[in-house]
Design a protein around this motif. Structure first.
Motif, PDB file in Angstrom:
ATOM      1  N   GLY A 132       0.564  -1.354  -0.113  1.00  0.00           N
ATOM      2  CA  GLY A 132       0.067  -0.064   0.031  1.00  0.00           C
ATOM      3  C   GLY A 132       0.609   1.353  -0.153  1.00  0.00           C
ATOM      4  N   ASP A 133       2.070   1.058   0.359  1.00  0.00           N
ATOM      5  CA  ASP A 133       3.090   2.263   0.425  1.00  0.00           C
ATOM      6  C   ASP A 133       3.548   2.654  -1.173  1.00  0.00           C
ATOM      7  N   SER A 134       3.483   3.885  -1.407  1.00  0.00           N
ATOM      8  CA  SER A 134       4.122   4.449  -2.479  1.00  0.00           C
ATOM      9  C   SER A 134       5.403   3.799  -2.637  1.00  0.00           C
ATOM     10  N   ALA A 135       5.758   3.299  -3.805  1.00  0.00           N
ATOM     11  CA  ALA A 135       7.098   2.571  -4.283  1.00  0.00           C
ATOM     12  C   ALA A 135       8.236   3.421  -4.555  1.00  0.00           C
ATOM     13  N   ASP A 136       8.601   4.523  -3.399  1.00  0.00           N
ATOM     14  CA  ASP A 136       9.692   5.398  -3.611  1.00  0.00           C
ATOM     15  C   ASP A 136      10.701   4.923  -2.647  1.00  0.00           C
ATOM     16  N   LEU A 137      11.831   4.124  -3.360  1.00  0.00           N
ATOM     17  CA  LEU A 137      12.709   3.406  -2.482  1.00  0.00           C
ATOM     18  C   LEU A 137      14.168   3.703  -2.910  1.00  0.00           C
ATOM     19  N   LEU A 138      15.037   3.613  -1.940  1.00  0.00           N
ATOM     20  CA  LEU A 138      16.414   3.666  -1.877  1.00  0.00           C
ATOM     21  C   LEU A 138      17.140   2.321  -1.683  1.00  0.00           C
ATOM     22  N   LEU A 139      17.606   1.545  -2.439  1.00  0.00           N
ATOM     23  CA  LEU A 139      18.369   0.345  -2.304  1.00  0.00           C
ATOM     24  C   LEU A 139      19.783   0.614  -2.244  1.00  0.00           C
ATOM     25  N   VAL A 140      20.493   0.476  -1.039  1.00  0.00           N
ATOM     26  CA  VAL A 140      22.058   0.858  -0.744  1.00  0.00           C
ATOM     27  C   VAL A 140      22.489  -0.391  -0.105  1.00  0.00           C
ATOM     28  N   GLU A 141      23.740  -0.450  -0.577  1.00  0.00           N
ATOM     29  CA  GLU A 141      24.626  -1.455   0.099  1.00  0.00           C
ATOM     30  C   GLU A 141      24.820  -0.958   1.464  1.00  0.00           C
ATOM     31  N   GLY A 142      24.850  -1.964   2.692  1.00  0.00           N
ATOM     32  CA  GLY A 142      25.271  -1.847   3.993  1.00  0.00           C
ATOM     33  C   GLY A 142      24.790  -3.237   4.766  1.00  0.00           C
ATOM     34  N   GLU A 143      25.646  -3.325   5.733  1.00  0.00           N
ATOM     35  CA  GLU A 143      25.354  -4.526   6.557  1.00  0.00           C
ATOM     36  C   GLU A 143      24.185  -4.260   7.511  1.00  0.00           C
ATOM     37  N   THR A 144      24.127  -2.899   8.197  1.00  0.00           N
ATOM     38  CA  THR A 144      22.967  -2.510   8.885  1.00  0.00           C
ATOM     39  C   THR A 144      22.251  -1.091   8.407  1.00  0.00           C
ATOM     40  N   VAL A 145      21.411  -0.496   8.766  1.00  0.00           N
ATOM     41  CA  VAL A 145      20.973   0.816   8.344  1.00  0.00           C
ATOM     42  C   VAL A 145      21.924   1.750   8.968  1.00  0.00           C
ATOM     43  N   ALA A 146      22.468   1.615  10.311  1.00  0.00           N
ATOM     44  CA  ALA A 146      23.569   2.427  11.005  1.00  0.00           C
ATOM     45  C   ALA A 146      24.579   2.421   9.979  1.00  0.00           C
ATOM     46  N   SER A 147      25.191   1.143   9.653  1.00  0.00           N
ATOM     47  CA  SER A 147      26.374   1.303   8.705  1.00  0.00           C
ATOM     48  C   SER A 147      26.247   1.865   7.648  1.00  0.00           C
ATOM     49  N   ALA A 148      24.931   1.703   7.070  1.00  0.00           N
ATOM     50  CA  ALA A 148      25.097   2.574   5.571  1.00  0.00           C
ATOM     51  C   ALA A 148      24.904   4.171   5.766  1.00  0.00           C
ATOM     52  N   VAL A 149      24.509   4.629   6.870  1.00  0.00           N
ATOM     53  CA  VAL A 149      24.616   6.046   7.192  1.00  0.00           C
ATOM     54  C   VAL A 149      26.109   6.164   7.265  1.00  0.00           C
ATOM     55  N   MET A 150      26.669   5.508   8.114  1.00  0.00           N
ATOM     56  CA  MET A 150      28.294   5.775   8.228  1.00  0.00           C
ATOM     57  C   MET A 150      29.190   5.775   7.060  1.00  0.00           C
ATOM     58  N   ASP A 151      28.609   4.787   6.211  1.00  0.00           N
ATOM     59  CA  ASP A 151      29.609   4.330   4.770  1.00  0.00           C
ATOM     60  C   ASP A 151      29.160   4.923   3.628  1.00  0.00           C
ATOM     61  N   ARG A 152      27.866   5.342   3.643  1.00  0.00           N
ATOM     62  CA  ARG A 152      27.173   6.200   2.400  1.00  0.00           C
ATOM     63  C   ARG A 152      27.825   5.826   1.192  1.00  0.00           C
ATOM     64  N   THR A 155      20.418   2.042  -5.688  1.00  0.00           N
ATOM     65  CA  THR A 155      19.451   2.240  -6.942  1.00  0.00           C
ATOM     66  C   THR A 155      18.170   3.044  -6.333  1.00  0.00           C
ATOM     67  N   VAL A 156      17.690   3.990  -7.255  1.00  0.00           N
ATOM     68  CA  VAL A 156      16.543   4.896  -6.437  1.00  0.00           C
ATOM     69  C   VAL A 156      15.463   4.805  -7.286  1.00  0.00           C
ATOM     70  N   LEU A 157      14.322   4.539  -6.672  1.00  0.00           N
ATOM     71  CA  LEU A 157      13.012   4.266  -7.329  1.00  0.00           C
ATOM     72  C   LEU A 157      12.015   5.282  -7.085  1.00  0.00           C
ATOM     73  N   HIS A 158      11.213   5.810  -8.157  1.00  0.00           N
ATOM     74  CA  HIS A 158      10.233   6.695  -7.580  1.00  0.00           C
ATOM     75  C   HIS A 158       8.854   6.250  -8.149  1.00  0.00           C
ATOM     76  N   ARG A 159       7.919   6.077  -7.652  1.00  0.00           N
ATOM     77  CA  ARG A 159       6.632   5.799  -7.914  1.00  0.00           C
ATOM     78  C   ARG A 159       6.803   4.451  -8.754  1.00  0.00           C
ATOM     79  N   GLY A 160       7.705   3.655  -8.334  1.00  0.00           N
ATOM     80  CA  GLY A 160       7.937   2.071  -8.855  1.00  0.00           C
ATOM     81  C   GLY A 160       8.522   2.251 -10.029  1.00  0.00           C
ATOM     82  N   ARG A 161       9.347   3.318 -10.530  1.00  0.00           N
ATOM     83  CA  ARG A 161      10.258   3.230 -11.620  1.00  0.00           C
ATOM     84  C   ARG A 161      11.640   3.579 -11.177  1.00  0.00           C
ATOM     85  N   VAL A 162      12.696   2.878 -11.942  1.00  0.00           N
ATOM     86  CA  VAL A 162      13.821   3.061 -11.494  1.00  0.00           C
ATOM     87  C   VAL A 162      14.350   4.324 -12.140  1.00  0.00           C
TER      88      VAL A 162
END
Length: 402
Positions: free
Chosen positions: A361-381, A386-393
């Motif tokens: 039910g959520d809008s498919a606005d997504l960020l796929l990003v490499e990382g062991e955890t969410v916190a590590s993804a913030v630290m490593d950036r 891969t970025v999706l807006h309304r279900g489109r890459v």
């Protein structure tokens, strides 16, 4: 579309099914699952809601141009006059610079933006029109709300309210205001103009507030008075408000309670000095809070790089957060928190533990990003995004996708 083998908010591997721009299913990852339509390989990356920059100045950015030494004088007026003296010198037009910077923001995971567009006696509507051109250039990749913003005040120069009115009739979606006491020095008249424009154009309001301590609280109380009188609950954002938490504990509690009661949203740029209202307390009270980069390598400041994941790190750092839960909360603020401030946005965050944005039910606005955890993804950036807006890459590997 099927997104395979991703970890929503760092959880177990899943496959995400998308239809008509909306997530319709989140299922345990099955390597044998038959794909229909487009398939995006998650490769075990994190799946997060895409980011929302709710406080940026696309009209002043110098991203993509040679680095320029900082020449601004102290204070809002000194910085503004420095910008006024030099913005026409840039090698690119406002439209070119705004379009380039917005593209970089999208490449790095931002798909919702509220941008200021300066309106004053010097530039007229030229800077607004440049931001509008950037919005149109990236239509389909990003949702952009443009704010008509009187950077030099509404009263110090002739004709600014009329220019604001023209911008709001030409595509601006939000009425801006700034420092009613210290800049225009007539807070009642300043706010009367802001809220009159909002009423005439049925537009929300966003007040840029740098005023210190008790003076800032005084301006806020005048704003709250108008929100009550004009039935504007849920339609007003306070940006910056750096110093509202410095007066007293009682004032801090009162403001948080009143912001919750009147649904006043807040936009922060994660300033170095944390004297504002406390982030976790605002969220716990139900106050909508979003994050923005502010200027991005412009005549005001050399900081800003179009990467909201970088600014998310700054939000966690300046708040002194080390616990994974609180760093993840910063990601939630930078994504769904900010999105909830924009018109027709998703629901607000419910708590510091809320991790929305990846359910059916959520809008498919997504960020796929490499990382062991969410916190590590913030630290490593990582650049593996891969970025999706309304279900489109719309971007992959820090490059736009046509």
């Amino acid at each position: 579309m099927l997104i395979t083998n991703v970890r929503p908010w760092g959880g177990e591997p899943c496959d995400i099914e998308i239809k008509d721009g909306v997530t319709v299913g989140v299922m345990p990852h099955d390597p044998a699952r038959a794909a229909t339509g487009d398939t995006v390989a998650g490769r075990g990356r994190l799946a997060l809601p895409s980011l929302a920059d709710v406080h940026c100045h696309l009209d002043s950015t110098r991203m993509g141009l040679p680095f320029r030494p900082h020449t601004g004088a102290p204070g809002v007026w000194g910085m503004m006059m420095n910008d006024r003296d030099h913005w026409r010198e840039d090698e690119w037009s406002v439209a070119q610079r705004a379009t380039y910077t917005l593209g970089r923001m999208i490449e790095r995971g931002t798909t919702r933006v509220r941008s200021y567009a300066q309106i004053d006696a010097d530039c007229g509507l030229e800077r607004f029109e440049g931001v509008l051109a950037a919005k149109e250039a990236h239509a389909g990749r990003c949702e952009v709300e443009i704010m008509a913003f009187p950077q030099a005040g509404l009263l110090r120069e002739k004709g600014v309210p009329a220019l604001m009115d023209r911008a709001l009739s030409s595509g601006a979606a939000v009425v801006g205001g700034i420092d009613p006491c210290t800049l225009d020095r007539d807070p009642v008249r300043h706010l009367d103009i802001v809220f009159d424009l909002a009423e005439r154009h049925q537009a929300p309001v966003d007040i840029h507030l740098h005023e210190p301590g008790a003076l800032g609280v005084f301006s806020v109380d005048l704003i709250l008075e108008r929100v009550r009188a004009l039935d504007m609950a849920g339609r007003v954002t306070l940006s910056h408000a750096y110093d509202l938490g410095s007066v007293s504990e009682a004032t801090t509690r009162r403001l948080i309670e009143e912001f919750a009661e009147l649904d006043i949203a807040m936009a922060t740029v994660a300033p170095a000095q944390q004297r504002g209202l406390p982030l976790a307390a605002l969220t716990a009270a139900g106050v909508r809070v979003g994050l923005g980069e502010d200027g991005q390598r412009d005549f005001w400041s050399p900081y800003g790089n179009a990467d909201m994941l970088d600014r998310t790190w700054q939000l966690a750092f300046t708040n002194g957060y080390r616990a994974d839960e609180l760093i993840e909360h910063c990601v939630a603020v930078a994504s769904r928190g900010g999105a909830s401030i924009l018109q027709d946005g998703p629901p607000r965050l419910n708590s510091v533990a809320d991790r929305p944005g990846l359910a059916a039910g959520d809008s498919a606005d997504l960020l796929l990003v490499e990382g062991e955890t969410v916190a590590s993804a913030v630290m490593d950036r990582s650049a593996d995004r891969t970025v999706l807006h309304r279900g489109r890459v719309v971007a992959d590997g820090l490059n736009l996708v046509d």
